[in-house]
Design a protein around this motif. Structure first.
Motif, PDB file in Angstrom:
ATOM      1  N   ILE A   1       0.843  -1.198   0.000  1.00 39.15           N
ATOM      2  CA  ILE A   1       0.000   0.000   0.000  1.00 39.15           C
ATOM      3  C   ILE A   1       0.875   1.243   0.000  1.00 39.15           C
ATOM      4  O   ILE A   1       1.894   1.312   0.694  1.00 39.15           O
ATOM      5  N   SER A   2       0.458   2.244  -0.772  1.00 45.52           N
ATOM      6  CA  SER A   2       1.126   3.550  -0.749  1.00 45.52           C
ATOM      7  C   SER A   2       0.074   4.642  -0.612  1.00 45.52           C
ATOM      8  O   SER A   2      -1.115   4.414  -0.839  1.00 45.52           O
TER       9      SER A   2
ATOM     10  N   ALA B   1       9.251   0.484   2.249  1.00 44.36           N
ATOM     11  CA  ALA B   1      10.313   0.583   1.245  1.00 44.36           C
ATOM     12  C   ALA B   1       9.925   1.589   0.173  1.00 44.36           C
ATOM     13  O   ALA B   1       8.733   1.809  -0.096  1.00 44.36           O
ATOM     14  N   GLU B   2      10.911   2.211  -0.420  1.00 43.15           N
ATOM     15  CA  GLU B   2      10.660   3.212  -1.465  1.00 43.15           C
ATOM     16  C   GLU B   2      11.099   2.670  -2.823  1.00 43.15           C
ATOM     17  O   GLU B   2      12.207   2.127  -2.955  1.00 43.15           O
ATOM     18  N   HIS B   3      10.213   2.795  -3.797  1.00 46.98           N
ATOM     19  CA  HIS B   3      10.513   2.372  -5.167  1.00 46.98           C
ATOM     20  C   HIS B   3      10.115   3.481  -6.132  1.00 46.98           C
ATOM     21  O   HIS B   3       8.968   3.947  -6.116  1.00 46.98           O
TER      22      HIS B   3
ATOM     23  N   TYR C   1       4.119   0.293   1.852  1.00 47.57           N
ATOM     24  CA  TYR C   1       4.046  -0.524   3.058  1.00 47.57           C
ATOM     25  C   TYR C   1       3.761  -1.959   2.656  1.00 47.57           C
ATOM     26  O   TYR C   1       2.779  -2.244   1.973  1.00 47.57           O
ATOM     27  N   ARG C   2       4.624  -2.877   3.096  1.00 46.93           N
ATOM     28  CA  ARG C   2       4.436  -4.298   2.829  1.00 46.93           C
ATOM     29  C   ARG C   2       3.532  -4.869   3.927  1.00 46.93           C
ATOM     30  O   ARG C   2       3.956  -5.021   5.062  1.00 46.93           O
TER      31      ARG C   2
END
Length: 404
Positions: free
Chosen positions: A252-253, A273-275, A281-282
């Motif tokens: 989720i972002s 984590a940032e992509h 959010y995992r």
């Protein structure tokens, strides 16, 4: 810049409400609503300012007098993690207010809320945040056993044109049962709400159908403390939330994401984590997202269940069970339950003479009432894999069959 941390007794939601007002305005301390049981028995991992690992949460162990968090953190939700190690989820004012705005947009406008959930859970705390965002006074159900008639009394105090509440399925089920039993007052109360958010665990389709049949406007929610509460309503992300599926698990972002976990940078880095410039959010949840963006949640990727709206770590239950006489090789699995969603069940060889109530008391004292097993299933021989490990798939099916 940083701010101090203030622990508030969650049994006093009016105090939490006042503290959140200050915190969201930027002038108050970061708020930590804490239940009485957590203050007595919860254990937290070591933080930067903690004096020893595994110290108790109660009293001044955490936060310490000099404990501080980032200036933008307004609320900290303490919750048991899927690994059994408690988490302290840091939520910024921006994330909380973004969630409240998205909720209002999905529901059809700002309104007045009835608080019927504990405020040390994110769903309860968000009722207070939404009330602050709407500039309305929440009606507080108060402490004690959930009673449909008492809920109807509280609903009668709502005065705004738009009226909302947030429940877990067990509460909704009791309201529906009261209506089906002939309570016109409860029926009128349930129909008076413009939206009833139901989360904390999967909502049984049969219960939803029964609730809608008596006139309830149900909205099934999905989210967590890390997403400032529900961010998916009836399968669709709300506001600017985005949900994607990576390797069978949901991520989720959006602006509702937590800052991370207080005092646990490794867990924060693992979960967030940032992509390509986007922070995700995992969730640790298995699921999928279809071409229209509708989210389907299959369940946890680890061994955690939701029973009556509370997370229960089956591995932790099993460890405690195995400490008890006659249950050294027992296995704990989850089975479906019409009222609680899922419940733990103990499966054991040669457990004759073991008293269920003694086991339930031991688990309730150590891990809370939701962890108390519903029953003990005795088997002649424990199903095992070729490796010698218990075959949990077969054991779960056996436990469900024995309870049918």
């Amino acid at each position: 810049m940083s701010r101090a941390v203030r622990v508030i007794d969650a049994s006093q939601p009016e105090d939490v409400f006042a503290a959140l007002r200050e915190s969201l305005g930027g002038g108050g301390d970061a708020v930590v609503p804490r239940s009485a049981s957590e203050m007595r028995s919860a254990v937290v991992p070591r933080s930067a300012s903690a004096s020893a690992p595994g110290q108790r949460v109660g009293g001044l162990s955490w936060p310490a007098d000099d404990e501080r968090v980032a200036q933008n953190v307004a609320l900290i939700i303490e919750t048991s993690g899927s690994t059994g190690v408690p988490k302290r989820v840091a939520l910024s004012a921006d994330a909380l207010l973004a969630s409240a705005a998205a909720s209002a947009g999905a529901l059809g406008g700002q309104g007045q809320w009835l608080l019927a959930l504990p405020v040390h859970y994110v769903a309860g705390a968000q009722v207070l945040v939404r009330s602050l965002a709407a500039e309305t006074e929440p009606i507080l159900y108060g402490a004690g056993h959930f009673d449909p008639e008492r809920f109807a009394d509280a609903a009668g105090e709502l005065s705004h044109d738009l009226r909302y509440t947030s429940l877990v399925p067990v509460q909704l089920g009791r309201l529906v049962e009261a209506i089906e039993g002939g309570s016109r007052r409860v029926a009128g109360a349930l129909r008076s709400f413009d939206g009833i958010l139901v989360g904390g665990q999967a909502l049984n389709p049969g219960l939803r159908e029964r609730a809608e049949r008596v006139g309830a406007r149900i909205v099934s929610t999905y989210g967590s403390s890390e997403t400032a509460g529900g961010c998916v309503y009836d399968g669709l992300p709300i506001g600017t939330t985005v949900v994607r599926e990576i390797g069978g698990q949901l991520e989720i972002s959006g602006p509702v994401l937590a800052e991370g976990y207080v005092g646990d940078p490794e867990r924060s880095a693992s979960a967030f984590a940032e992509h390509d410039g986007v922070r995700w959010y995992r969730t640790g949840d298995l699921g999928s997202v279809d071409d229209e963006g509708r989210v389907s949640v299959a369940g946890r990727a680890d061994n955690v269940i939701i029973s009556g709206g509370e997370k229960v770590l089956l591995d932790a239950v099993e460890r405690v069970v195995r400490e008890l006489p006659g249950l050294g090789e027992a296995v704990v699995v989850a089975v479906p339950d019409a009222e609680w969603g899922q419940v733990p069940v103990v499966v054991s060889e040669g457990s004759k003479g073991t008293e269920l109530e003694a086991v339930r008391r031991a688990l309730a004292e150590r891990l809370g009432r939701a962890a108390a097993p519903a029953r003990i299933v005795e088997v002649d021989r424990m199903p095992r894999l070729a490796s010698g490990k218990p075959d949990r798939v077969v054991i779960s099916a056996l436990a469900a069959e024995r309870g049918a």
